[in-house]
Design an enzyme around this catalytic site. Sequence first.
Site, short mmCIF file in Angstrom:
data_model
loop_
_atom_site.label_atom_id
_atom_site.label_comp_id
_atom_site.label_asym_id
_atom_site.label_seq_id
_atom_site.Cartn_x
_atom_site.Cartn_y
_atom_site.Cartn_z
N GLU A 150 4.42 13.37 -4.46
CA GLU A 150 3.64 13.31 -3.22
C GLU A 150 4.29 14.23 -2.18
OE1 GLU A 150 3.79 9.75 -0.72
OE2 GLU A 150 1.60 9.75 -0.70
N GLU A 166 0.89 -1.17 0.00
CA GLU A 166 0.00 0.00 0.00
C GLU A 166 0.92 1.21 0.00
OE1 GLU A 166 -3.29 0.10 -0.06
OE2 GLU A 166 -3.77 -2.00 0.28
P1 NAD Z 1 8.31 4.90 4.64
O1 NAD Z 1 8.27 4.12 3.39
O2 NAD Z 1 9.47 5.77 4.89
O3 NAD Z 1 8.24 3.91 5.90
C1 NAD Z 1 7.16 3.04 6.11
C2 NAD Z 1 7.61 1.91 7.02
O4 NAD Z 1 8.53 1.10 6.32
C3 NAD Z 1 8.33 2.36 8.27
O5 NAD Z 1 8.02 1.48 9.32
C4 NAD Z 1 9.80 2.24 7.87
O6 NAD Z 1 10.65 2.08 8.98
C5 NAD Z 1 9.75 1.00 7.02
N1 NAD Z 1 10.77 0.85 5.99
C6 NAD Z 1 11.26 1.79 5.16
N2 NAD Z 1 12.13 1.24 4.29
C7 NAD Z 1 12.18 -0.09 4.58
C8 NAD Z 1 12.89 -1.20 4.03
N3 NAD Z 1 13.74 -1.06 3.00
N4 NAD Z 1 12.68 -2.42 4.58
C9 NAD Z 1 11.82 -2.58 5.60
N5 NAD Z 1 11.14 -1.57 6.17
C10 NAD Z 1 11.31 -0.33 5.66
O7 NAD Z 1 6.93 5.70 4.70
P2 NAD Z 1 6.45 6.77 5.80
O8 NAD Z 1 7.12 8.06 5.56
O9 NAD Z 1 6.53 6.15 7.14
O10 NAD Z 1 4.89 6.88 5.43
C11 NAD Z 1 4.38 7.74 4.49
C12 NAD Z 1 4.17 7.04 3.17
O11 NAD Z 1 3.26 5.95 3.34
C13 NAD Z 1 3.53 7.93 2.13
O12 NAD Z 1 4.15 7.74 0.89
C14 NAD Z 1 2.08 7.46 2.09
O13 NAD Z 1 1.41 7.74 0.88
C15 NAD Z 1 2.25 6.01 2.33
N6 NAD Z 1 0.99 5.43 2.83
C16 NAD Z 1 0.26 4.62 2.01
C17 NAD Z 1 -0.96 4.12 2.45
C18 NAD Z 1 -1.80 3.23 1.56
O14 NAD Z 1 -2.72 2.58 2.09
N7 NAD Z 1 -1.56 3.16 0.28
C19 NAD Z 1 -1.42 4.45 3.72
C20 NAD Z 1 -0.65 5.28 4.52
C21 NAD Z 1 0.58 5.76 4.06
#
Ligand code: NAD
Length: 477
Positions: free
Chosen positions: A382, A252
């Site tokens: 975004e 997601e």
């Molecule tokens: P992010 O991708 O930086 O981190 C999300 C999670 O993934 C965190 O727990 C982070 O520690 C972990 N993570 C990051 N890289 C990783 C890797 N290589 N391996 C394993 N874990 C890893 O995102 P964020 O800044 O925390 O959240 C915002 C983003 O999430 C936005 O882009 C938003 O659109 C998206 N989002 C999508 C949905 C959906 O349902 N489509 C819902 C909410 C947020």
Amino acid sequence: MITSRDAFFIGNEWVKPASDRCFTLINASTEEEIGTVPEAVEADIDAAVAAARKAFDESGWAQTSPAERAAVMERFMAAVAARGPQIAEAVSAQNGMPIALSSMLEGQFGAGVIQYYAELAKGLGQPDVRPSQMGKETLVERSALGVVAAIVPWNFPVTLALNKVAPAMAAGCTLVIKPSPGTVLDSYLLAEAALEAGVPAGVLNWVAADRGAGAHLVSHPGVDKVAFTGSTAAGRKIAGVCGEMLRPVTLELGGKSAAILLEDADIGTFLQGVPMACMLNNGQACYNGTRILAPKSRYDEVVGALADFAQSLTVGDALDPATHVGPMASAAHRDKVMSYVEIGKQEARLVAGGNSPANRGFFVEPTIFADVDNSDRIAQEEIFGPVLSVIPYDGEDEAIRIANDSEYGLGGSVWSADSEHAKAVAHRVESGTVGVNGYMPSLGSPFGGVKASGLGREFGPEAIGSYQNLKSIYVMS
Ligand code: NAD
């Protein structure tokens, strides 16, 4: 108030961390320290996966009847619901979500997700019997996929975790849940609820970690499936690892959705819908319709109404019930959003907001840009903050072309006095979800994205399928 924790929840025990590393949690509205929590290193992840593995392979969770799993889930739901106000407060303090919103979407809705899948669980278990062309019949069995690594972001930390936990539990899977470093306190409340509800040991395990240890979890040999919500950039990396390992993954990811106002749209209805459809959670929601497509004939009216609307919103402490727009979740994220505001000032015409107002707290004013071209960076990338771009269009075909001219396809909305007409336009938008005269995900219907917004779906009965294996047994005689 300082609330610190010193252990992980693994195998229904509070387990001391393998290292002395910790995350410091900050109140996004005041910049004050809330507390510290342990940061998982690889050894902690290994312990959590081992507990989930044992629960799946040896303790029989997957073999319990769906009715028994539903009963456990109902007790878990009640324990989560009882903690609703504490959960809402913890989330709002950490990530800046206005408390009125977190009370509803994190404090209450999460419990509703568990209840929904507990009900569905009751109907699971019997194989489908299907006709066979050459033999007697075919039995189609569904079994639990195994150990799930659930990785969640900071913007809706509780609901986005439970969106994975509930269908996975219903299917009979066990989970290791990795919260984001900035939003961890809420996960301890969920863990306490699981313990109180008598969820069997190892079914749910929480280990907060950063990307490095998170990557270790994604590629861990003891994991059978990855369920990820987060940015498209991280999603691509995780998909790459899972692709190489042939490991099932649901993603997601990010969005840049379009809100299309048709010629006959009622501006009052639209403005009422903006907080949920376009600026939810201070703009920190994946599906927000941050590109507002307005017909040229009504462009000035829409721009003026949105500018007035943005200026009317109360920006303040996330824990104040009167707050409409709270702070960004962190200083780094505030800086990222403000860098896009600066880009917007070069690319387009600023008509409201544009500042980071307070001396304390990671605030960004609700900001509206007019005369935005869909190829501008503020229309393509975004931003994840309270920043809307108003883009003019000439004719409905052009509106649809602009809406679809995005690498993303997660949300979107169409606004019209004629809802049948709006539905026909919604049909042409390339997106996993679209709202008509509003936008609100619905628990019973699949939610997710197309294109760079993701793979797979959450919500609806479909989500259970992403935590199951299918087996066909061909009965020839
Ligand atoms: P992010 O991708 O930086 O981190 C999300 C999670 O993934 C965190 O727990 C982070 O520690 C972990 N993570 C990051 N890289 C990783 C890797 N290589 N391996 C394993 N874990 C890893 O995102 P964020 O800044 O925390 O959240 C915002 C983003 O999430 C936005 O882009 C938003 O659109 C998206 N989002 C999508 C949905 C959906 O349902 N489509 C819902 C909410 C947020």
